[in-house]
Design an enzyme around this catalytic site. Structure first.
Site, PDB file in Angstrom:
ATOM      1  N   THR A  36      -2.988  -5.454  -3.074  1.00  0.00           N
ATOM      2  CA  THR A  36      -4.824  -5.267  -3.372  1.00  0.00           C
ATOM      3  C   THR A  36      -4.803  -4.624  -2.630  1.00  0.00           C
ATOM      4  O   THR A  36      -5.485  -4.426  -1.293  1.00  0.00           O
ATOM      5  CB  THR A  36      -4.347  -6.979  -3.146  1.00  0.00           C
ATOM      6  OG1 THR A  36      -3.747  -7.888  -4.006  1.00  0.00           O
ATOM      7  CG2 THR A  36      -5.761  -7.728  -3.992  1.00  0.00           C
ATOM      8  N   PRO A  37      -5.371  -3.902  -3.326  1.00  0.00           N
ATOM      9  CA  PRO A  37      -6.508  -2.147  -3.288  1.00  0.00           C
ATOM     10  C   PRO A  37      -8.150  -3.317  -2.759  1.00  0.00           C
ATOM     11  O   PRO A  37      -8.738  -2.799  -2.727  1.00  0.00           O
ATOM     12  CB  PRO A  37      -6.247  -1.837  -4.454  1.00  0.00           C
ATOM     13  CG  PRO A  37      -6.281  -2.430  -5.438  1.00  0.00           C
ATOM     14  CD  PRO A  37      -5.527  -3.693  -5.383  1.00  0.00           C
ATOM     15  N   CYS A  38      -7.696  -3.665  -1.458  1.00  0.00           N
ATOM     16  CA  CYS A  38      -8.576  -4.268  -0.605  1.00  0.00           C
ATOM     17  C   CYS A  38      -9.750  -3.426  -0.160  1.00  0.00           C
ATOM     18  O   CYS A  38     -10.859  -3.526   0.399  1.00  0.00           O
ATOM     19  CB  CYS A  38      -8.629  -4.860  -0.401  1.00  0.00           C
ATOM     20  SG  CYS A  38      -7.256  -5.050   1.619  1.00  0.00           S
ATOM     21  N   HIS A  39      -9.392  -2.123   0.051  1.00  0.00           N
ATOM     22  CA  HIS A  39      -9.762  -0.789   0.611  1.00  0.00           C
ATOM     23  C   HIS A  39     -10.664  -0.841  -0.183  1.00  0.00           C
ATOM     24  O   HIS A  39     -11.378   0.602   0.060  1.00  0.00           O
ATOM     25  CB  HIS A  39      -8.842   0.113   1.483  1.00  0.00           C
ATOM     26  CG  HIS A  39      -8.260   0.819   0.144  1.00  0.00           C
ATOM     27  ND1 HIS A  39      -6.698   0.393   0.271  1.00  0.00           N
ATOM     28  CD2 HIS A  39      -7.866   1.021  -0.982  1.00  0.00           C
ATOM     29  CE1 HIS A  39      -6.018   0.710  -1.371  1.00  0.00           C
ATOM     30  NE2 HIS A  39      -7.045   1.560  -1.320  1.00  0.00           N
TER      31      HIS A  39
END
Length: 111
Positions: free
Chosen positions: A57-60
DNA sequence: CACCTGACATAAT
DNA sequence: AATTATGCCAGGT
């Protein structure tokens, strides 16, 4: 075992929204909240912080409403933030020396 | 710029 | 089950 809790619908929405963000783009908690009909950006940050699908999950790709980096991995400053910064730049996001992200890198969910 | 309040979800007690 | 505390915030004073 099974000490891990199952992802809630709310978290699913958050993660799904992240997947909608193309590489080299970022969004804000407010926008994300608006997309999932959640007026609390904090709840979103909490879902990202848990990040049960990390690093899938590309939480950045989620930044603060001031276009600042915000926090990362539960840290508001420190190395995690530096990594997040570098990650966004690596993906094509332009960030100022002050940590301000270029508004051109913002992604709109309505489009 | 600093502080407080508001809104939402989860974990812990 | 209910309350308390906390949390990659936002907005207003």
């Amino acid at each position: 075992m099974n000490t891990e809790r199952l992802p809630t619908e709310f978290e699913k929405k958050v993660y799904d929204a992240l997947h909608l963000i193309p590489r080299g783009k970022v969004t804000t908690y407010g926008l994300l909240g608006s997309y999932i009909s959640c007026r609390s950006a904090q709840a979103i940050g909490q879902a990202l912080r848990r990040n049960p699908f990390a690093p899938g999950t590309p939480c950045h790709r989620v930044v603060k409403g001031d276009l600042t980096i915000g926090g990362f991995a539960g840290e508001r400053d420190g190395e995690p933030i530096d990594r997040k910064r570098r990650l966004l730049e690596t993906e094509g996001v332009t960030i100022s020396a002050e940590g301000h992200i270029d508004p051109s890198c913002l992604h709109d969910f309505d489009e």
